[in-house]
Design an enzyme around this catalytic site. Structure first.
Site, PDB file in Angstrom:
ATOM      1  N   GLN A  80       0.841  -1.199   0.000  1.00 59.97           N
ATOM      2  CA  GLN A  80       0.000   0.000   0.000  1.00 59.97           C
ATOM      3  C   GLN A  80       0.871   1.243   0.000  1.00 59.97           C
ATOM      4  OE1 GLN A  80      -3.549  -0.207   0.165  1.00 59.97           O
ATOM      5  NE2 GLN A  80      -3.418   1.947  -0.333  1.00 59.97           N
ATOM      6  N   PHE A  81       1.381   1.644  -1.168  1.00 69.89           N
ATOM      7  CA  PHE A  81       2.275   2.802  -1.234  1.00 69.89           C
ATOM      8  C   PHE A  81       1.586   4.093  -0.807  1.00 69.89           C
ATOM      9  CE2 PHE A  81       0.285   3.273  -5.354  1.00 69.89           C
ATOM     10  CZ  PHE A  81       0.263   4.642  -5.573  1.00 69.89           C
ATOM     11  N   THR A  82       0.270   4.148  -0.881  1.00 69.00           N
ATOM     12  CA  THR A  82      -0.441   5.380  -0.544  1.00 69.00           C
ATOM     13  C   THR A  82      -0.373   5.710   0.945  1.00 69.00           C
ATOM     14  OG1 THR A  82      -2.578   4.266  -0.325  1.00 69.00           O
ATOM     15  CG2 THR A  82      -2.004   5.142  -2.507  1.00 69.00           C
TER      16      THR A  82
END
Length: 147
Positions: A80-82
């Protein structure tokens, strides 16, 4: 590294029409499982990934203040890079704090592998894919682990 953890009754991740990972704690005889959304930044290391995996596995947020280690609860790990979005300026988030794929993917893999080495049943999403996550959050219980 940031890990957003949710206590769940069930969870699954799909890419297109294919379910690529799912957990059903009841099948494992556990009252809950965990969904771990994992974000990686530029200076994260394998040591950090291992440490946070161990912390998650032993975190006492399940039934009776027990851990996934105590209850043999399954864990769904999804990149989950966000989690590293910077929303301080304007209306468009910046993703510059998120590590690029060649750095992040091996660390997300190490996080999941460490959980398996500790004895956890682990399912995963697909790194870099557009994923749909379905879950039943229990409590709700949602925590942010950081290193």
């Amino acid at each position: 590294m940031r890990v957003l953890v949710q206590r769940v009754l069930s969870a699954r991740v799909s890419v297109g029409d294919e379910v690529v990972g799912s957990i059903d704690p009841a099948v494992a005889g556990a009252p809950h499982g965990l969904l771990a959304l994992v974000g990686v930044t530029h200076d994260d290391t394998e040591s950090i990934a291992k440490s946070l995996a161990d912390k998650l596995f032993r975190l006492r947020i399940l039934d009776g203040e027990r851990s996934a280690a105590d209850l043999n609860a399954p864990i769904l790990v999804v990149s989950q890079f966000t989690l590293y979005a910077d929303t301080a300026k304007g209306r468009r988030p910046s993703w510059s704090a998120a590590a690029p794929g060649p750095i992040a993917e091996p660390l997300v893999d190490r996080f999941a592998a460490t959980l398996r080495e500790l004895g956890a049943t682990v399912a995963t999403g697909r790194f870099g894919a557009h994923m749909r996550i379905s879950l039943i959050n229990d409590g709700p219980v949602t925590l942010l682990l950081e290193a």
